[in-house]
Design a protein around this motif. Sequence first.
Motif, PDB file in Angstrom:
ATOM      1  N   ASN A   1       9.793   8.487   1.743  1.00  0.00           N
ATOM      2  CA  ASN A   1      10.580   9.502   1.032  1.00  0.00           C
ATOM      3  C   ASN A   1      10.155  10.938   1.368  1.00  0.00           C
ATOM      4  O   ASN A   1       9.991  11.769   0.485  1.00  0.00           O
ATOM      5  CB  ASN A   1      10.499   9.292  -0.485  1.00  0.00           C
ATOM      6  N   ARG A   2       9.949  11.213   2.629  1.00  0.00           N
ATOM      7  CA  ARG A   2       9.595  12.546   3.147  1.00  0.00           C
ATOM      8  C   ARG A   2       8.111  12.867   2.998  1.00  0.00           C
ATOM      9  O   ARG A   2       7.545  13.553   3.831  1.00  0.00           O
ATOM     10  CB  ARG A   2      10.406  13.668   2.487  1.00  0.00           C
ATOM     11  N   GLU A   3       7.481  12.401   1.943  1.00  0.00           N
ATOM     12  CA  GLU A   3       6.063  12.729   1.771  1.00  0.00           C
ATOM     13  C   GLU A   3       5.174  11.482   1.804  1.00  0.00           C
ATOM     14  O   GLU A   3       4.056  11.502   2.315  1.00  0.00           O
ATOM     15  CB  GLU A   3       5.866  13.457   0.432  1.00  0.00           C
ATOM     16  N   PHE A   4       5.694  10.401   1.218  1.00  0.00           N
ATOM     17  CA  PHE A   4       4.879   9.187   1.068  1.00  0.00           C
ATOM     18  C   PHE A   4       5.510   7.990   1.758  1.00  0.00           C
ATOM     19  O   PHE A   4       6.734   7.912   1.897  1.00  0.00           O
ATOM     20  CB  PHE A   4       4.747   8.824  -0.422  1.00  0.00           C
ATOM     21  N   PHE A   5       4.638   7.041   2.104  1.00  0.00           N
ATOM     22  CA  PHE A   5       5.090   5.718   2.521  1.00  0.00           C
ATOM     23  C   PHE A   5       4.706   4.724   1.432  1.00  0.00           C
ATOM     24  O   PHE A   5       3.650   4.862   0.790  1.00  0.00           O
ATOM     25  CB  PHE A   5       4.389   5.259   3.807  1.00  0.00           C
ATOM     26  N   LEU A   6       5.559   3.716   1.262  1.00  0.00           N
ATOM     27  CA  LEU A   6       5.219   2.559   0.433  1.00  0.00           C
ATOM     28  C   LEU A   6       5.655   1.373   1.285  1.00  0.00           C
ATOM     29  O   LEU A   6       6.823   1.277   1.669  1.00  0.00           O
ATOM     30  CB  LEU A   6       5.988   2.603  -0.891  1.00  0.00           C
TER      31      LEU A   6
ATOM     32  N   TYR B   1       0.838  -1.204   0.000  1.00  0.00           N
ATOM     33  CA  TYR B   1       0.000   0.000   0.000  1.00  0.00           C
ATOM     34  C   TYR B   1       0.871   1.251   0.000  1.00  0.00           C
ATOM     35  O   TYR B   1       2.041   1.201   0.370  1.00  0.00           O
ATOM     36  CB  TYR B   1      -0.960   0.006   1.214  1.00  0.00           C
ATOM     37  N   ALA B   2       0.251   2.329  -0.432  1.00  0.00           N
ATOM     38  CA  ALA B   2       0.896   3.643  -0.366  1.00  0.00           C
ATOM     39  C   ALA B   2       0.088   4.511   0.588  1.00  0.00           C
ATOM     40  O   ALA B   2      -1.126   4.312   0.747  1.00  0.00           O
ATOM     41  CB  ALA B   2       0.919   4.288  -1.751  1.00  0.00           C
ATOM     42  N   SER B   3       0.757   5.462   1.229  1.00  0.00           N
ATOM     43  CA  SER B   3       0.038   6.451   2.043  1.00  0.00           C
ATOM     44  C   SER B   3       0.846   7.738   2.062  1.00  0.00           C
ATOM     45  O   SER B   3       1.981   7.787   1.572  1.00  0.00           O
ATOM     46  CB  SER B   3      -0.194   5.917   3.464  1.00  0.00           C
ATOM     47  N   THR B   4       0.233   8.764   2.633  1.00  0.00           N
ATOM     48  CA  THR B   4       0.845  10.102   2.658  1.00  0.00           C
ATOM     49  C   THR B   4       1.037  10.522   4.108  1.00  0.00           C
ATOM     50  O   THR B   4       0.128  10.298   4.924  1.00  0.00           O
ATOM     51  CB  THR B   4      -0.110  11.117   1.986  1.00  0.00           C
ATOM     52  N   ILE B   5       2.156  11.122   4.439  1.00  0.00           N
ATOM     53  CA  ILE B   5       2.346  11.558   5.824  1.00  0.00           C
ATOM     54  C   ILE B   5       1.287  12.616   6.171  1.00  0.00           C
ATOM     55  O   ILE B   5       0.856  13.393   5.315  1.00  0.00           O
ATOM     56  CB  ILE B   5       3.769  12.092   6.103  1.00  0.00           C
ATOM     57  N   SER B   6       0.874  12.609   7.433  1.00  0.00           N
ATOM     58  CA  SER B   6      -0.134  13.579   7.866  1.00  0.00           C
ATOM     59  C   SER B   6       0.552  14.742   8.576  1.00  0.00           C
ATOM     60  O   SER B   6       1.760  14.716   8.808  1.00  0.00           O
ATOM     61  CB  SER B   6      -1.114  12.903   8.831  1.00  0.00           C
ATOM     62  N   ASP B   7      -0.240  15.739   8.965  1.00  0.00           N
ATOM     63  CA  ASP B   7       0.309  16.892   9.690  1.00  0.00           C
ATOM     64  C   ASP B   7       0.885  16.472  11.042  1.00  0.00           C
ATOM     65  O   ASP B   7       1.720  17.171  11.614  1.00  0.00           O
ATOM     66  CB  ASP B   7      -0.786  17.932   9.929  1.00  0.00           C
ATOM     67  N   GLN B   8       0.398  15.347  11.551  1.00  0.00           N
ATOM     68  CA  GLN B   8       0.856  14.885  12.869  1.00  0.00           C
ATOM     69  C   GLN B   8       2.219  14.202  12.816  1.00  0.00           C
ATOM     70  O   GLN B   8       2.825  13.949  13.838  1.00  0.00           O
ATOM     71  CB  GLN B   8      -0.145  13.873  13.429  1.00  0.00           C
ATOM     72  N   PHE B   9       2.672  13.872  11.610  1.00  0.00           N
ATOM     73  CA  PHE B   9       3.914  13.124  11.483  1.00  0.00           C
ATOM     74  C   PHE B   9       5.126  14.004  11.759  1.00  0.00           C
ATOM     75  O   PHE B   9       5.234  15.109  11.239  1.00  0.00           O
ATOM     76  CB  PHE B   9       4.010  12.532  10.074  1.00  0.00           C
ATOM     77  N   VAL B  10       6.047  13.499  12.598  1.00  0.00           N
ATOM     78  CA  VAL B  10       7.351  14.158  12.773  1.00  0.00           C
ATOM     79  C   VAL B  10       8.428  13.134  12.415  1.00  0.00           C
ATOM     80  O   VAL B  10       8.202  11.931  12.512  1.00  0.00           O
ATOM     81  CB  VAL B  10       7.560  14.689  14.216  1.00  0.00           C
TER      82      VAL B  10
END
Length: 142
Positions: free
Chosen positions: A44-49, A8-17
């Motif tokens: 890669n800073r913005e997305f997870f795979l 799956y792919a996802s996107t970091i949220s505002d809560q992510f540090v």
Amino acid sequence: MNLVRLIYASTISDQFVVDDIGRILKAARVNNKAINVTGLLSFNREFFLQCLEGTRQDVNNIYHKIATDPRHKKPEIIDYQEISHREFDSWNMGYLQNTESLAELIYQHTKSISFDPYKMNGESAKSLLLDIRDEIKQAESQ
Ligand SMILES: Cc1cc2nc3c(=O)[nH]c(=O)nc-3n(C[C@H](O)[C@H](O)[C@H](O)COP(=O)(O)O)c2cc1C
């Protein structure tokens, strides 16, 4: 026993540090070991795979838990397959530390420096993850 691989792919949220990566890997390695789930996380800073391998029940359960984690958003399953053997069985959750190597691999696979895993199909996502796996193995053997 049905063995499956989920990507799956996802996107970091505002809560992510950034320190969350260490926390996520720590929890993943403990929890996945207990249920014999193996896999790889790429970031890669913005997305997870991420890929997860294990019994169908375990992979489904852990995915549903991960998908509700507030540190990321828009989880999208890219590939889900029954498998005869694991490809990522070296780690309960592997991770490539070297961001330059990751950027290089992403460029080789997508011919773009702006990586967007949502645009990948299942086959290309798996192929990228396999190359990341090989890069981690090479780094570990040095
Ligand atoms: C991108 C991402 C990937 C994750 N991968 C895993 C994983 O493979 N296994 C896992 O147990 N938790 C993973 N987590 C963390 C879970 O969402 C959750 O925080 C954790 O399982 C809770 O563990 P605990 O119940 O031991 O506190 C991931 C979280 C994120 C944001």
